[in-house]
Scaffold this active site. Structure first.
Site, mmCIF file in Angstrom:
data_model
loop_
_atom_site.group_PDB
_atom_site.id
_atom_site.type_symbol
_atom_site.label_atom_id
_atom_site.label_comp_id
_atom_site.label_asym_id
_atom_site.label_seq_id
_atom_site.Cartn_x
_atom_site.Cartn_y
_atom_site.Cartn_z
ATOM 1 N N HIS A 98 0.868 -1.179 0.000
ATOM 2 C CA HIS A 98 0.000 0.000 0.000
ATOM 3 C C HIS A 98 0.905 1.230 0.000
ATOM 4 C CE1 HIS A 98 -3.430 -2.551 1.908
ATOM 5 N NE2 HIS A 98 -3.457 -2.592 0.590
ATOM 6 N N GLU B 167 1.352 4.011 2.808
ATOM 7 C CA GLU B 167 1.708 3.597 4.160
ATOM 8 C C GLU B 167 3.220 3.698 4.345
ATOM 9 O OE1 GLU B 167 -0.192 -0.191 4.783
ATOM 10 O OE2 GLU B 167 -2.185 0.660 4.446
ATOM 11 N N HIS C 245 2.873 -2.952 7.185
ATOM 12 C CA HIS C 245 1.872 -1.951 6.827
ATOM 13 C C HIS C 245 1.881 -0.818 7.844
ATOM 14 C CE1 HIS C 245 -0.581 -4.180 3.725
ATOM 15 N NE2 HIS C 245 0.200 -5.151 4.200
ATOM 16 N N GLU D 292 1.676 -4.214 11.621
ATOM 17 C CA GLU D 292 1.118 -2.872 11.481
ATOM 18 C C GLU D 292 1.839 -1.917 12.424
ATOM 19 O OE1 GLU D 292 -1.344 -1.825 9.485
ATOM 20 O OE2 GLU D 292 -2.543 -3.578 8.938
#
Length: 493
Positions: free
Chosen positions: A228, A231, A326, A399
């Site tokens: 992504h 990010e 991420h 994350e």
């Protein structure tokens, strides 16, 4: 809201419902009805640079401007990342910028996050004071959520740059990898795994040369980042991992002697270059296409998946970890998502690495870590590879918050810096030493290596971290992930 101003180049008025298809380019904002040459204080906006994003600017008053994020290319659904410059300012000029078309309603702006800013005379990124930032539902914009921030320009000759978070561009990665390559380290290899539509897909191998001999058996850790593109914290975390693994630190040397690290640091280079938030150049969310990636539509994903399958089918290679990095837009801290399996022993084994990481990284929250099999996540790398690989493999999404972390025992948010993101990466790398029980091989004083997981933490003491934004945006975690985790022994390696 006032009608949008015209540009000096075209003089055309743009209505509030027009489609935003590209970035503004040296866009001079003039008050309605103004004629003549632009003056100092008539702001010039630009986002036509690498990873830039700003699709439109409306002049509201002398002090207020509405800003519109350009949607991801070929996909109007995603509008979060912004990155633009402002010049031709007056000293002490005060403005309010309203970012009016976010595609998400939940945001860390509610919890104190603020945009980043730097200028030509002060090139280090810093956060705008949170007291100057407001996030609210606005009746003037169809009750969409708006992020407004007040700012005072203090140096007339400076060009100011504003961004959603610390940018990390494709070019920055290429320069970083070029510098590593020039060091001629025998335990570092960079290769071209493939090409996106226009750019390199780099694959790094970090290990001692003896591990790559034809007769050698390999324990492989595979790490990916930036699927992504918006990010950006994931790139800093990934760089922290790489920096540590190629360093002269004695732990890094032991890890290189025992483990083969494969790292693809930027899975979506076109999206990064273009300033997209979630999608590729062709408008695909690549992290939903792992099950059947197309060499034409998803070339980087296809290349990585083919490599992983080749390693999986090689009897001398044991692919033990897959970690996809991420950044999270609504939660604090670092945390992980793992998989749920019918095999209870395999399910319990998934908890070991996050628990060890929590012991090593003060910003990592095990209480926010969850294990699930949500249908909407079925096409992600973590879910797909968790179903493909055998029961000796662990697959995670790592994350990290776009904003901050909460230290155990406190309620105050500590904003992340570039260095703090990279420190988390270094701690991820260090944790493999504990997982593989290699502490005794490190030169210098280290804590004794436990024989079992129970010996290390008789009672789990990593504090439950609380604070604003520390909740699961996607709903409650599966009960199995929290209620029935035993304290298993570390696997024998």
């Amino acid at each position: 809201m006032a009608e949008r101003s015209r540009t000096t180049e075209t003089g055309s008025a743009i209505g509030s419902d027009d489609i935003i298809a590209g970035n503004v380019s040296k866009y001079i904002v003039l008050p309605a009805g103004y004629c003549g040459q632009p003056k100092k204080g008539h702001l010039i906006f630009d986002a036509c640079f690498e990873s830039g994003n700003l699709g439109r600017v409306d002049h509201v008053t002398e002090f207020e401007y509405d800003l519109f994020i350009r949607p991801d290319t070929c996909n109007p659904r995603f509008r979060v990342w912004f990155n633009f410059t402002v010049e031709n300012v007056k000293e002490s000029q005060r403005v309010i910028f309203n970012v009016v078309n976010f595609s998400k309603t939940k945001s860390l702006y509610r919890d104190g996050m603020a945009p980043m800013v730097k200028s030509t005379s002060r090139p280090k990124w810093q956060r705008i004071p949170s007291k100057n930032v407001y996030y609210y539902r606005c009746p003037d914009h169809r009750k969409n959520y708006v992020m407004s921030f007040a700012f005072c320009f203090d140096r007339e000759d400076d060009t100011y740059q504003f961004a959603y978070c610390y940018p990390y561009t494709y070019t920055r990665l290429q320069h970083y990898l070029d510098n590593l390559q020039r060091r001629n380290m025998d335990y570092f290899c960079r290769e071209l795994l493939g090409l996106s539509v226009k750019r390199r897909l780099d694959l790094l191998t970090i290990t001692s040369p003896a591990n790559l001999l034809p007769e050698a058996e390999q324990k492989v850790v595979f790490i990916t980042a930036r699927v992504h593109p918006g990010e950006t914290p994931s790139s800093f975390v990934c760089q922290g991992i790489i920096d540590f693994l190629v360093s002269h630190h004695p732990i890094a040397k032991v890890l290189r002697d025992h483990v083969v690290f494969k790292i693809a640091p930027m899975l979506n280079p076109d999206g990064v270059y273009l300033g997209n938030y979630r999608c590729s150049l062709m408008g695909f969310d690549l992290n939903r296409h792992w099950a059947n990636p197309s060499p034409w539509a998803h070339p980087t994903l296809h290349g990585v998946k083919e490599l992983i399958i080749d390693m999986y089918n090689n009897p001398k290679i044991n692919l033990e970890f897959y970690i996809d990095i991420h950044a999270h837009s609504t939660m604090m801290n670092g945390f992980m998502y793992g998989n749920i399996f019918e095999d209870e022993e395999r399910f319990q084994r998934q908890a070991i690495f996050p628990k060890l990481l929590c012991q090593n990284a003060e910003d990592f929250s095990y209480s926010s870590t969850s294990f699930n099999r949500d249908a909407v996540k079925a096409g992600t790398g973590r879910r797909f590879l968790g179903g493909l690989l055998n029961d000796t493999s662990s697959c995670y999404t790592l994350e990290v918050s776009f904003y901050s972390y909460i230290l155990g025992g406190t309620a105050s948010a500590v904003p992340y810096t570039e260095e703090a993101y990279m420190k988390l990466g270094r701690n991820v790398a260090r944790t493999f030493l504990d997982y593989y029980r290699l502490n005794s091989l490190v030169e210098g004083p280290l804590a004794p290596t436990p024989k079992t997981w129970k010996d290390k933490v008789p009672h789990y003491k990593c504090p439950a971290q609380r604070g604003p934004g520390n909740s699961h945006a996607g709903g409650k975690p599966d009960k199995r992930s929290q209620a029935h985790l035993k304290e298993p022994s570390l696997p024998t390696r």
